[in-house]
Design an enzyme around this catalytic site. Structure first.
Site, short mmCIF file in Angstrom:
data_model
loop_
_atom_site.label_atom_id
_atom_site.label_comp_id
_atom_site.label_asym_id
_atom_site.label_seq_id
_atom_site.Cartn_x
_atom_site.Cartn_y
_atom_site.Cartn_z
N ARG A 55 0.93 -1.24 -0.03
CA ARG A 55 -0.04 -0.15 0.04
C ARG A 55 0.92 1.22 0.07
O ARG A 55 0.58 2.37 -0.38
CB ARG A 55 -0.93 0.03 1.17
CG ARG A 55 -2.15 1.04 1.20
CD ARG A 55 -3.10 0.96 2.22
NE ARG A 55 -2.58 1.27 3.42
CZ ARG A 55 -2.43 0.74 4.72
NH1 ARG A 55 -2.82 -0.63 4.74
NH2 ARG A 55 -1.95 1.27 5.61
N TYR A 109 -15.31 17.63 -15.15
CA TYR A 109 -16.12 16.16 -15.09
C TYR A 109 -17.16 16.01 -13.85
O TYR A 109 -16.91 16.35 -12.81
CB TYR A 109 -14.90 15.20 -14.80
CG TYR A 109 -15.13 13.79 -14.94
CD1 TYR A 109 -15.46 13.16 -16.19
CD2 TYR A 109 -14.98 13.11 -13.81
CE1 TYR A 109 -15.76 11.99 -16.00
CE2 TYR A 109 -15.33 11.53 -13.67
CZ TYR A 109 -15.77 10.90 -15.05
OH TYR A 109 -16.02 9.75 -15.17
N ASP A 184 -6.97 19.19 -13.38
CA ASP A 184 -7.36 17.76 -13.91
C ASP A 184 -6.84 17.97 -15.38
O ASP A 184 -7.56 18.72 -16.36
CB ASP A 184 -8.50 17.45 -13.89
CG ASP A 184 -9.14 16.12 -14.26
OD1 ASP A 184 -8.38 15.48 -15.06
OD2 ASP A 184 -10.11 15.60 -13.97
N LYS A 209 -7.68 6.98 -19.12
CA LYS A 209 -8.20 7.57 -20.43
C LYS A 209 -6.73 7.61 -21.44
O LYS A 209 -6.33 6.37 -21.64
CB LYS A 209 -8.44 8.83 -20.40
CG LYS A 209 -9.49 8.85 -19.08
CD LYS A 209 -10.71 8.50 -19.44
CE LYS A 209 -11.92 8.17 -18.27
NZ LYS A 209 -12.10 9.59 -17.73
C1 LIG Z 1 -12.78 9.77 -16.46
C2 LIG Z 1 -12.17 11.21 -15.90
C3 LIG Z 1 -11.93 11.23 -14.43
C4 LIG Z 1 -12.15 10.10 -13.46
O1 LIG Z 1 -11.56 8.96 -13.64
P1 LIG Z 1 -11.79 7.43 -13.44
O2 LIG Z 1 -10.59 7.00 -13.84
O3 LIG Z 1 -12.93 7.15 -14.26
O4 LIG Z 1 -11.92 7.22 -12.30
C5 LIG Z 1 -11.62 12.48 -13.92
N1 LIG Z 1 -11.54 13.52 -14.55
C6 LIG Z 1 -11.70 13.43 -15.95
C7 LIG Z 1 -11.51 14.69 -16.86
C8 LIG Z 1 -12.15 12.28 -16.72
O5 LIG Z 1 -12.34 12.41 -18.02
#
Ligand SMILES: *Cc1c(COP(=O)(O)O)cnc(C)c1O
Length: 408
Positions: A55, A109, A184, A209
């Protein structure tokens, strides 16, 4: 070295033995031991780096973390089990106290807003949502807030209308107000921008992504400057959103083609956007690469030459007449959009993005489902809006798929 080189070699370690694996092995081990207890004592005491417990750190994860850190120009990165786990940890590391305000851009998001409202607000943290694409609004929110703004949250490229912030200006305002900036950067990836170098304090990626890129794994990354490293490290150890080493390996593998994929996906997106723009059955196209996009100049200034991301949003003409300007009832629009999407043969109707496959998302029923019609209108999200994540396929095939589904 250039980014395309670093994505291939970053983080990879040589073993101390007589042979060296080209690919970092997957260390499926929950715990680690050493030849003497004194050694473990030194690691536990922070006198030397080492692995103790899964962890806290794992060699496979560390290879991934080192690779992404190098791409972002820092030494501090942590991998998490999902993008949301990463975001949660970064917010906790910024340590908002009861009574503090977190100011968040309105068009981030959906789950980010839900996390703030459903997890942090009940703890006494004040949540403010505003249109931070307007720098004047940001300034006003920062200076006129009745309670100190602790943290500001924005995205490099917003969802689904793909607004591009002037990150240098945002960072300057946020720091002048004594707040921290969390960015982000999922949509832009380190190929398009490096927010830590533009003044961000925390950078978050959903590695699910583009970083992984193949739709086969979930993960998240947090990056910071050295000063915030102990805070993020402590949160991951205690809250425990650690990424599994098998998934870390998949993401590290995907990362090697990030530069290639982004190059192709950004170029494909430009071609698809150009096609959509000229099509009579398309009402509007949102793509920062188009000169008429409100942030086209901003994107040109911040991103590498000719790259504007690989997401294209567009509104399909569901009225089927050229003169009908009145809005249709939502149910009718919904049915017509469903029919259009069902006619696609290649592009997949999925809720994710950034993969090698082209994926189409319908905000009305997915990312923006929980908004009221009024909230959607205010956010500029029409009932006939679709978000296309353009993949690495041949652009001509993607265009043909859309063309046939549009019926012309
Ligand atoms: C998909 C996404 C998230 C969340 O990510 P997960 O891997 O689905 O938990 C956060 N911010 C953006 C811009 C995203 O496209």
């Amino acid at each position: 070295m250039k980014l395309a080189t670093r994505v291939v070699h970053g983080g990879e370690r040589r073993s101390p033995g007589e042979f060296h694996p080209v690919s970092t092995p997957i260390y499926n081990s929950a715990t680690f031991y050493y030849d003497s207890l004194a050694e473990i004592d030194r690691i536990a005491g922070g006198e030397r780096a080492g692995f103790m417990y899964g962890r806290y750190a794992n060699p496979t994860n560390q290879a991934l973390e080192q690779a992404v850190a190098e791409l972002e120009g820092t030494e501090s990165a942590w991998s998490f089990a999902s993008g949301m786990a990463a975001l949660h940890a970064a917010i906790l590391a910024a340590a908002p106290q009861p009574g503090d305000t977190i100011l968040c851009s309105r068009d981030v998001y959906g789950a980010t807003i839900a996390l703030l409202l459903q997890v942090f607000q009940p703890m006494g943290v004040r949540i403010r949502l505003a249109d931070l694409n307007q720098i004047e609004t940001l300034e006003e929110e920062l200076t006129q807030a009745a309670h100190p703004v602790r943290l500001v949250i924005v995205e490099t490229i917003s969802n689904p209308l793909l607004r591009v912030l002037d990150l240098d200006a945002v960072a300057a305002h946020v720091h002048a107000a004594g707040a921290r900036l969390l960015v982000d950067a999922t949509f832009s990836t380190p190929v398009l921008s490096r927010p830590l170098e533009q003044g961000a304090d925390f950078v978050v990626h959903s590695a699910t992504k583009y970083l992984a890129g193949h739709g086969d794994v979930m993960g998240g990354i947090v990056l910071t400057h050295a000063a915030d490293a102990p805070a993020v490290d402590a949160v991951r150890k205690l809250v425990g959103g650690m990424l599994g080493p098998n998934d870390a390996w998949l993401i590290l593998r995907g990362l090697k083609t990030l530069a290639l994929r982004m190059e192709r996906q950004c170029a494909n997106a430009r071609r698809v956007a150009e096609f959509l723009k000229g099509h009579p059955e398309i009402d509007a196209v949102y793509f920062p690469g188009l000169p008429e996009h409100p942030d086209h100049e901003q994107a040109r200034r911040q991103f590498p030459d000719g790259m504007f991301g690989a997401i294209v949003s567009f509104e399909v003409n569901v009225r089927k007449t050229t003169d009908g300007s009145a809005d249709l009832p939502t149910e009718v629009t919904r049915e017509r959009i469903f029919a259009f999407v069902d006619r696609l043969k290649l592009i997949l109707p999925c809720t994710s993005l950034g993969d090698v496959q082209s994926l189409l998302q319908y905000p009305l029923i997915a990312s923006h489902r929980s908004l009221t019609p009024k909230q959607r209108r205010e956010a500029g999200i029409r009932d006939n809006l679709l978000r296309l994540s353009v993949g690495i396929e041949d652009a001509a095939d993607l265009i043909e798929d859309v063309k046939l589904a549009l019926g012309s």
